[in-house]
Write an enzyme that holds these catalytic residues in place. Structure first.
Site, PDB file in Angstrom:
ATOM      1  N   ASP A 175       0.829  -1.212   0.000  1.00  0.00           N
ATOM      2  CA  ASP A 175       0.000   0.000   0.000  1.00  0.00           C
ATOM      3  C   ASP A 175       0.862   1.260   0.000  1.00  0.00           C
ATOM      4  OD1 ASP A 175      -2.364   1.452   0.144  1.00  0.00           O
ATOM      5  OD2 ASP A 175      -3.212   0.154   1.706  1.00  0.00           O
TER       6      ASP A 175
ATOM      7  N   ASP B 270     -10.827   1.782  -3.202  1.00  0.00           N
ATOM      8  CA  ASP B 270     -11.439   1.468  -1.906  1.00  0.00           C
ATOM      9  C   ASP B 270     -12.961   1.507  -2.011  1.00  0.00           C
ATOM     10  OD1 ASP B 270      -9.152   1.007  -0.492  1.00  0.00           O
ATOM     11  OD2 ASP B 270      -9.013   3.017   0.370  1.00  0.00           O
TER      12      ASP B 270
HETATM   13  C1  GLA Z   1      -5.808   1.658   2.213  1.00  0.00           C
HETATM   14  C2  GLA Z   1      -6.233   0.510   1.315  1.00  0.00           C
HETATM   15  C3  GLA Z   1      -7.256  -0.343   2.018  1.00  0.00           C
HETATM   16  C4  GLA Z   1      -6.678  -0.852   3.311  1.00  0.00           C
HETATM   17  C5  GLA Z   1      -6.205   0.303   4.174  1.00  0.00           C
HETATM   18  C6  GLA Z   1      -5.480  -0.175   5.402  1.00  0.00           C
HETATM   19  O1  GLA Z   1      -6.817   2.567   2.367  1.00  0.00           O
HETATM   20  O2  GLA Z   1      -6.728   0.987   0.102  1.00  0.00           O
HETATM   21  O3  GLA Z   1      -7.657  -1.405   1.199  1.00  0.00           O
HETATM   22  O4  GLA Z   1      -5.622  -1.733   3.036  1.00  0.00           O
HETATM   23  O5  GLA Z   1      -5.341   1.173   3.453  1.00  0.00           O
HETATM   24  O6  GLA Z   1      -5.045   0.856   6.200  1.00  0.00           O
END
Ligand code: GLA
Length: 721
Positions: free
Chosen positions: A473, A543
Site C-alpha cells: 500500500d 477502496d
Molecule cells: C488503504 C487501502 C485499504 C486498506 C487500508 C489499510 O486505504 O486501500 O484497502 O488496506 O489502506 O489501512
C-alpha cells in the site's frame, strides 16, 4: 523487419501489424515527423512547412524550414520552436537553449534496458531505432529511442541525454515521448478522479492552447492517470481513429497536448519539469522512463485491446500461481481489530467456501491499533499473535489455503520505533515542518540506507514464513519534498530518486520472496499505472466497492489496462446484505477482474456462505476469459444507467456477456450485440441452460431495463456447432 531505413529519402519507417510511423531527416540535420497511423496510407507524404511570418528560420535553408512550424520528432527549448518542448537543459553558459542536429542512427533487435526503471520486455519480434543528435554549444548529445512491438501495434519511446561538455549541466525537463499530428480534429480522453472515485472518464474536444494532465503528488495518483487518448470526433467503441498514450512510471508525470497556430497537435509525455531536475556531471548520462503509444482504426475498443495485449505480453510479471487466487481480505470487515483467533476463523471460513487465500490487511504489526501509530515497525504485534507470525501462518496453511499480508513499506508514523530512531529518514525540506496526511510521513526512498534498512527489516520478519502475497500500500502523497541525504543542488532529484528506490525495493521483494504475488494499492487505485504493473500482478482498483460507483471506475480502468490487473471484490463487510439478488449483483459487478471478497465470512449465515461458495465455483469456469480473454465494452456507465461488455477467446468460441444496471430507470429496451458471434452457429448459455441462435447474438440480445435496482444479467455462451 519492423524498422526500415530508406537511404534515398533519408526516411525511417516503423511498422507494426496494423500501423506505421514515418520520419525523415531533413537537410541531413533535422528529424521531422511525416506520419503515424494505419498502415499503407503514407505513400506520397512529404514534409510540409508553410512558412508563417514571425517564425524563425536558419539562413542556410531560407524559408523552406522553420522549427516553429510543421511536425518534428522532438523539439528543443529556446531555438525557434515555440510550442511545448520536451527538452530543456541549463548548460554551462547559464542559458537553457539547445539546438540538436542529427548525428546518425542504429537499428538493433530487442531494446535498451532502462537501469533501475520498470520497462516493457522485448520479444523476438521487437526492434529498436536509435537516433543520435548533437548540440555542439551545450556539449550534450541526445539519443531518441523507438522500440517497436509489432504484434501489439505499440511503439515505445524513451530518450537519453549525455553531458560531454566538460562541466556540469542541469536537465530541467526531458520528456519520454513527443508526437506531432497534422490535425487537431480530435477529442481528448483523460481519466481524472479522487480517492474512492478513481479514473472518471472525460472526453472533450481539443482546443487551441495547451491542455494537460499531471501529477505533482509523488505518485501517479487518483487525481489524474498518466493514460490519455486522442480520438477522432466520430470515434466510437468500434470505429474511428484513436491514438493512446501511457507512461511506464509511477511517480510525478506530465502529459501535455498543444494545438498550435497551424491547427496541428503536439503531444508530449514524461516526467515534466515541476518536480524534476537533474544535475548531470560531465561524462554522465540520464535516460528517461519509457512512454508507450498505440494507434487503432477500430475505435476505443481497438486501442484498449492493443494496450491490453501489450501489457499482458510485455509488462506484467509471470503469473505466480497456476490459478490467480480468489482472496478473502479482512480490511472492510475488521479494520484494525484483528488477532490470531479471529484471523484463523477467517482462514477456516475461506477454506470452507472454496476461497484460495486469506489476506490479512492492516493492523498486524507494531503498535498498529489504529492509523496513528506503528507504520515502519514491520514486526508482528505479540499481543495479537502470541506465538509469532510463523506459527500463525502455519496454522492458516493447515486449512489448505494461501496466505497474504498487508504492508506499507514507504511510510512511517511519527509514533513508531522507526521514526524515533531515524527522524532524518523522512522526505522533508531543511528548516521546514512536514505536513502529515493520514497521520503519516513519507520515508526517503531516495536514500539507499532507508531502502537497505527496509530490506533487512522485511527479511527479519518474513524469512522462513510461507507468504504467498503482499498487498503493498501507499497511503499518502508527498509534500515538502526534499531529501536530507541529498546536497542542495540535487534536491530537485528527490521525487525521481524516490521512485528509483521504490522500484529497487519492489525488485528485491520479487527476488527475495520468489513465487509470491504483489498486489499494489495506494488508498485504492492511486498508483494504477504501468510502472507498478511491472511488479504487481494485480492492483486494488479502488477502496470504493459500492457496485454502482465501482462499475464506473472499472469501465474507465479498462480503457488503458487489462482486466486481469483489476482486483475486484464482492463487498458485504458486516453481512448486512442477505438478499440473494443483491449478492448476485455485487458478484456480477466484481466479475470484471480477478475476484475477491471483503466480508466477515466467519460470522455470515449459511445462506451467504453457500452463495459465496457457488460464486467462487462459477467464477472458475469464467476466469480464463476474465483474465486472458479479449474485452469488448458495449455500453458505458458514464453515458447511461448501465454498463455492458463481453469477454471472448481468440477463436470466438465463448462469450461472457454482462449487463449491469447502476440505477433503476424507466423500462427501456437495450440490445447487446456481439458482432464476433457466428451467425450460423448455436450457442449454449451455461448460466440459463438455454440455446441461442448466433444471429440473435449478432443482432443483439434484448434486455429490458428496470425501474428498480439492483439488476444485472450475465450469459456465458459456448459455441455448440
Ligand atoms: C488503504 C487501502 C485499504 C486498506 C487500508 C489499510 O486505504 O486501500 O484497502 O488496506 O489502506 O489501512
Amino acid at each position: 523487419m519492423p524498422v526500415h531505413y530508406d537511404d534515398k529519402f533519408a526516411r525511417f519507417t516503423l511498422e507494426t501489424a496494423n500501423t506505421c510511423y514515418v520520419m525523415q531527416i531533413l537537410f541531413d540535420k533535422y528529424p521531422v515527423h511525416l506520419y503515424y497511423g494505419k498502415k499503407d496510407c503514407h505513400g506520397g507524404i512529404s514534409y510540409q512547412n508553410p512558412y508563417k511570418s514571425f517564425s524563425p528560420y536558419f539562413d542556410e535553408h531560407g524559408l523552406s524550414y522553420s522549427p516553429d512550424i510543421g511536425m518534428a520528432e522532438y523539439s528543443y527549448f529556446g531555438s525557434g520552436d515555440f510550442r511545448i518542448t520536451p527538452l530543456r537543459i541549463k548548460n554551462k553558459n547559464g542559458d537553457s537553449v539547445t539546438h540538436f542536429t542529427y548525428d546518425g542512427y542504429r537499428i538493433f533487435d530487442g531494446r535498451m534496458n532502462l537501469p533501475r526503471l520498470p520497462y516493457s520486455e522485448a520479444d523476438s519480434d521487437t526492434q529498436t531505432l536509435e537516433l543520435s543528435l548533437l548540440d555542439s554549444v551545450s556539449g550534450c548529445s541526445l539519443k531518441l529511442f523507438y522500440t517497436v512491438f509489432p504484434n501489439e501495434d505499440v511503439i515505445s519511446r524513451y530518450a537519453l541525454v549525455e553531458n560531454e561538455s566538460g562541466a556540469p549541466v542541469t536537465v530541467e525537463k526531458i520528456m519520454s515521448l513527443m508526437l506531432d499530428l497534422p490535425t487537431s480534429d480530435f477529442d481528448m480522453i483523460s481519466l481524472y478522479g479522487a480517492h474512492n472515485a478513481e479514473r472518471s472518464f472525460q472526453r472533450v474536444p481539443l482546443f487551441h492552447g495547451v491542455q494537460s494532465v499531471m501529477s505533482r503528488r509523488g505518485a501517479s495518483s487518483h487525481q489524474y492517470n498518466p493514460f490519455t487518448a486522442l480520438c477522432a470526433k466520430n470515434a466510437t467503441e468500434r470505429d474511428g481513429d484513436v491514438y493512446g498514450f501511457n507512461f511506464v512510471y509511477s511517480g510525478n508525470f506530465l502529459s501535455e497536448t498543444e494545438v498550435d497556430q497551424t491547427g496541428f497537435t503536439r503531444v508530449s509525455l514524461g516526467l515534466g519539469s515541476e518536480n524534476f531536475n537533474w544535475l548531470l556531471e560531465d561524462g554522465d548520462s540520464f535516460i528517461t522512463p519509457e512512454a508507450v503509444m498505440t494507434y487503432s482504426k477500430n475505435g476505443l475498443g481497438g486501442m484498449s485491446r492493443n494496450f491490453h495485449r501489450f501489457v499482458r505480453a510485455h509488462i506484467l510479471p509471470p503469473e505466480p500461481f497456476e490459478k490467480r487466487p480468489v482472496v478473502l481480505n479482512t480490511w472492510e470487515a475488521c479494520y484494525f481489530d484483528i488477532d490470531e483467533k479471529e484471523m484463523l476463523r477467517f482462514a477456516k471460513s475461506a477454506a470452507d467456501t472454496g476461497i484460495d487465500m486469506l489476506v490479512m490487511d492492516d493492523g498486524w504489526f507494531g503498535a498498529r491499533n489504529n492509523d496513528k501509530a506503528g507504520l515502519g515497525d514491520w514486526y508482528v504485534n505479540k499481543n495479537k499473535f502470541r506465538d509469532g507470525l510463523k506459527s500463525f501462518v502455519d496454522r492458516v496453511k493447515a486449512y489448505g489455503i494461501k496466505f497474504g499480508i498487508w504492508i506499507e513499506p514507504e511510510m512511517v508514523n511519527p509514533d513508531s520505533d522507526l521514526y524515533r530512531a531515524h527522524p532524518e529518514w523522512c522526505i522533508r525540506c531543511t528548516d521546514r515542518n512536514s505536513t502529515l496526511s493520514r497521520n503519516q510521513l513519507v520515508l526517503d526512498m531516495s536514500n539507499r540506507d532507508v531502502v537497505e534498512y527496509l530490506k533487512k527489516s522485511f527479511s527479519d520478519s518474513f524469512d522462513g514464513i510461507s507468504i504467498d502475497y503482499f498487498k503493498w500500500d501507499m497511503n499518502r502523497h508527498m509534500s515538502e519534498v526534499g531529501s536530507p541525504a541529498l546536497p542542495p543542488e540535487r534536491q530537485g532529484e528527490t521525487a525521481y530518486r524516490y521512485m528509483l528506490g521504490v522500484y529497487d525495493l519492489y525488485r528485491w521483494f520479487t527476488k527475495h520472496f520468489p513465487g509470491a504475488m504483489i498486489e499494489n494499492c495506494s488508498g485504492g487505485g492511486g498508483r494504477y499505472d504501468l510502472g507498478m504493473m511491472k511488479y504487481s500482478t494485480q492492483i486494488w482498483t479502488s477502496d470504493n466497492t459500492w457496485p454502482k460507483k465501482r462499475m464506473k471506475i472499472q469501465y474507465s480502468s479498462t480503457l488503458a489496462y487489462p482486466t486481469c490487473t483489476m482486483s475486484c471484490h464482492v463487498s458485504n463487510p458486516k453481512n448486512i446484505c442477505k438478499n440473494p439478488d443483491e449478492l448476485k449483483y455485487r458478484w456480477h459487478v466484481a466479475l470484471n477482474g480477478p475476484l475477491g471478497y471483503e466480508m466477515h465470512l466467519p460470522n455470515a449465515d449459511d445462506l451467504i456462505k453457500a452463495t459465496v461458495k457457488a460464486q467462487v465455483e462459477a467464477y472458475r469456469s469464467y476466469e480464463h476469459l476474465i483474465l486472458r480473454g479479449d474485452f469488448y465494452r458495449i455500453f458505458s456507465p458514464f453515458d447511461s444507467n448501465y454498463y455492458a461488455y463481453y469477454f471472448t477467446d481468440a477463436q470466438h468460441t465463448e462469450f461472457l456477456l454482462s449487463f449491469e444496471q447502476s440505477y433503476g430507470e424507466s423500462a427501456a429496451r437495450v440490445y447487446l450485440k456481439i458482432p464476433e458471434a457466428d451467425e450460423n452457429a448455436r450457442y449454449f448459455d451455461t448460466v440459463s441452460g438455454d440455446i441461442f441462435d448466433g444471429r440473435t447474438l449478432v443482432n443483439g440480445i434484448e434486455v429490458k431495463t428496470r425501474e428498480t435496482d439492483p439488476y444485472s444479467v450475465m450469459w456465458h455462451f459456448v459455441k455448440t456447432k
